[in-house]
Write a protein that holds these residues in place. Sequence first.
Motif, PDB file in Angstrom:
ATOM      1  N   ALA A  92       0.846  -1.186   0.000  1.00  0.00           N
ATOM      2  CA  ALA A  92       0.000   0.000   0.000  1.00  0.00           C
ATOM      3  C   ALA A  92       0.889   1.247   0.000  1.00  0.00           C
ATOM      4  O   ALA A  92       2.084   1.178   0.306  1.00  0.00           O
ATOM      5  CB  ALA A  92      -0.921  -0.006   1.215  1.00  0.00           C
ATOM      6  N   HIS A  93       0.297   2.381  -0.338  1.00  0.00           N
ATOM      7  CA  HIS A  93       1.090   3.610  -0.345  1.00  0.00           C
ATOM      8  C   HIS A  93       0.541   4.609   0.667  1.00  0.00           C
ATOM      9  O   HIS A  93      -0.603   4.490   1.127  1.00  0.00           O
ATOM     10  CB  HIS A  93       1.122   4.236  -1.751  1.00  0.00           C
ATOM     11  N   TYR A  94       1.360   5.559   1.015  1.00  0.00           N
ATOM     12  CA  TYR A  94       0.929   6.651   1.890  1.00  0.00           C
ATOM     13  C   TYR A  94       1.736   7.893   1.525  1.00  0.00           C
ATOM     14  O   TYR A  94       2.892   7.822   1.148  1.00  0.00           O
ATOM     15  CB  TYR A  94       1.102   6.287   3.372  1.00  0.00           C
ATOM     16  N   TRP A  95       1.073   9.045   1.632  1.00  0.00           N
ATOM     17  CA  TRP A  95       1.704  10.336   1.332  1.00  0.00           C
ATOM     18  C   TRP A  95       2.064  11.046   2.624  1.00  0.00           C
ATOM     19  O   TRP A  95       1.334  10.969   3.611  1.00  0.00           O
ATOM     20  CB  TRP A  95       0.747  11.224   0.548  1.00  0.00           C
ATOM     21  N   VAL A  96       3.182  11.736   2.595  1.00  0.00           N
ATOM     22  CA  VAL A  96       3.587  12.561   3.736  1.00  0.00           C
ATOM     23  C   VAL A  96       4.134  13.892   3.212  1.00  0.00           C
ATOM     24  O   VAL A  96       4.551  13.996   2.055  1.00  0.00           O
ATOM     25  CB  VAL A  96       4.684  11.879   4.589  1.00  0.00           C
ATOM     26  N   PHE A  97       4.096  14.888   4.078  1.00  0.00           N
ATOM     27  CA  PHE A  97       4.918  16.070   3.829  1.00  0.00           C
ATOM     28  C   PHE A  97       6.099  15.931   4.777  1.00  0.00           C
ATOM     29  O   PHE A  97       5.923  15.905   6.001  1.00  0.00           O
ATOM     30  CB  PHE A  97       4.181  17.384   4.083  1.00  0.00           C
ATOM     31  N   ALA A  98       7.290  15.802   4.209  1.00  0.00           N
ATOM     32  CA  ALA A  98       8.489  15.526   4.998  1.00  0.00           C
ATOM     33  C   ALA A  98       9.311  16.797   5.181  1.00  0.00           C
ATOM     34  O   ALA A  98       9.547  17.537   4.220  1.00  0.00           O
ATOM     35  CB  ALA A  98       9.332  14.462   4.309  1.00  0.00           C
ATOM     36  N   VAL A  99       9.734  17.024   6.410  1.00  0.00           N
ATOM     37  CA  VAL A  99      10.661  18.117   6.730  1.00  0.00           C
ATOM     38  C   VAL A  99      11.975  17.469   7.131  1.00  0.00           C
ATOM     39  O   VAL A  99      12.018  16.674   8.076  1.00  0.00           O
ATOM     40  CB  VAL A  99      10.127  18.985   7.878  1.00  0.00           C
ATOM     41  N   MET A 100      13.034  17.769   6.407  1.00  0.00           N
ATOM     42  CA  MET A 100      14.335  17.122   6.626  1.00  0.00           C
ATOM     43  C   MET A 100      15.392  18.179   6.875  1.00  0.00           C
ATOM     44  O   MET A 100      15.401  19.208   6.199  1.00  0.00           O
ATOM     45  CB  MET A 100      14.705  16.290   5.396  1.00  0.00           C
ATOM     46  N   CYS A 101      16.256  17.950   7.829  1.00  0.00           N
ATOM     47  CA  CYS A 101      17.325  18.918   8.084  1.00  0.00           C
ATOM     48  C   CYS A 101      18.615  18.219   8.519  1.00  0.00           C
ATOM     49  O   CYS A 101      18.582  17.160   9.161  1.00  0.00           O
ATOM     50  CB  CYS A 101      16.926  19.934   9.140  1.00  0.00           C
ATOM     51  N   PRO A 102      19.738  18.831   8.166  1.00  0.00           N
ATOM     52  CA  PRO A 102      21.035  18.285   8.604  1.00  0.00           C
ATOM     53  C   PRO A 102      21.195  18.463  10.116  1.00  0.00           C
ATOM     54  O   PRO A 102      20.877  19.515  10.656  1.00  0.00           O
ATOM     55  CB  PRO A 102      22.058  19.153   7.850  1.00  0.00           C
ATOM     56  N   VAL A 103      21.674  17.424  10.795  1.00  0.00           N
ATOM     57  CA  VAL A 103      21.984  17.502  12.224  1.00  0.00           C
ATOM     58  C   VAL A 103      23.218  16.653  12.499  1.00  0.00           C
ATOM     59  O   VAL A 103      23.319  15.519  12.038  1.00  0.00           O
ATOM     60  CB  VAL A 103      20.822  17.003  13.119  1.00  0.00           C
TER      61      VAL A 103
END
Length: 455
Positions: A92-103
């Motif tokens: 199955a699939h799912y959508w997300v809004f992803a926030v990614m940052c360097p740490v």
Amino acid sequence: MEASASPRDGREKAMGAEELFFSTTDRRGVIGQCNSVFVRISGHARDELAGSPHNIVRHPDMPGGAFRLIWDGLAAGNAVGAYVRNRAKDGAHYWVFAVMCPVRDGYLSVRMAPRGPGFDMIKQVYADAVRAERVAVRDGGAGRRETARAGVTAIEATLRRHGFASFREFMLDALPAEVSARGRLVAGAFARPGAHGAIGDVLACAGALDGLLAELVDGLAAYQDLCDRLAATSSTVLDIARRLADSVAAAERASERVADSAPVLANVARVMAEPMGEAIGVLTRLRDGLGRLRTDVAELRFRISLTKVCDDMVAAFAAEVIDGAAPPDSLRAVPLLCDAAESGFVEMSAQVRRVNEDLRESADLVAEAGELLETFRRFLGQWRNLVVRSRTSTSLGAELAPIDAEISASWDWMDLLRSLGREYRSTLVPFDAGLLQSHLDKMRTAAAAAERASL
């Protein structure tokens, strides 16, 4: 036995508005930490996710160009926001809004269910990119990098057709919209009135910070709306001013034709052209300055929204621990989230100063343009009176018509521009980096204490 599923299974997994995915990866994209929401939605056990490359959840219908844009942003040391379609273990699939940052030595990601206005549009954007990538492979034998470049080109071309200059400009708009849409649905979702001790302190710190950030996000949305209205109005006034300048130039040339019988007309026409030319210069500076101001406001909204997402994730971890849905050691993620939140504080402070300075400068330019156009109007009145007194109306009537057509509209738009300029003069963006920092420091301390208390 679990039924097998196609990689392009049409089923979509539902994700609650209050749910937030969390994960960390190293620089190669190998998963380190992950939370219970990631485990549940992806269908992979925690020990399957930890140590696996993040593309374990990659959906084959996601364009490689989207990931190229994400990784290019992260490699440059920037936080990135993007819509992503993922595949669960069962297909199955799912959508997300992803926030990614360097740490530190890798990357941190927080993902939410998408509900903003950009979501439906990005589905079409990605579909166009996937088609472009498949054509690049089929017709040109493109390799992986060339295919991703074809996807990037397609994504940015489609976004331009929707009014965005670049993927980054779209991203700066999309994250605050998603945070705002989510905020209306989940207010108070992580409140635990009975929480006490160190874990209660974590939630209290997160709640206090959330209040400050929500006010900033909403305030900056109003500033951006004001920027858009002022930019549109100033652009209209600039267009009218340019047409007026053309008409004045025609009147000046016509005045030269009757210089023998009415020499003063040509003199006044030349004089009235000067404030009009200066007004065009001021309005051009205003237009260019508003473009920079809008970009700064968008960057600021993005960074503050990012901080709010990190703060929400801290609150979600604390609530899960209180509810017994996550072990206390999950609070080890709190310092990383605080690092991600505060990484932009210095730049945010600089952006706030620039925004406030540009707000004042824009208001000053509006006032200056108004004074110049008022001066022009006085000279125009003198020139018209002289036309009547010199009995040259018949000769110059054709030059008066276009001026009359534009002048009434210009004053109405100029009045609106002045009104917006007064709003600008009274508008300042409040920002106290020290206060935000103190909340994060307290949050770190409380999370460490809660983790020690569980040992």
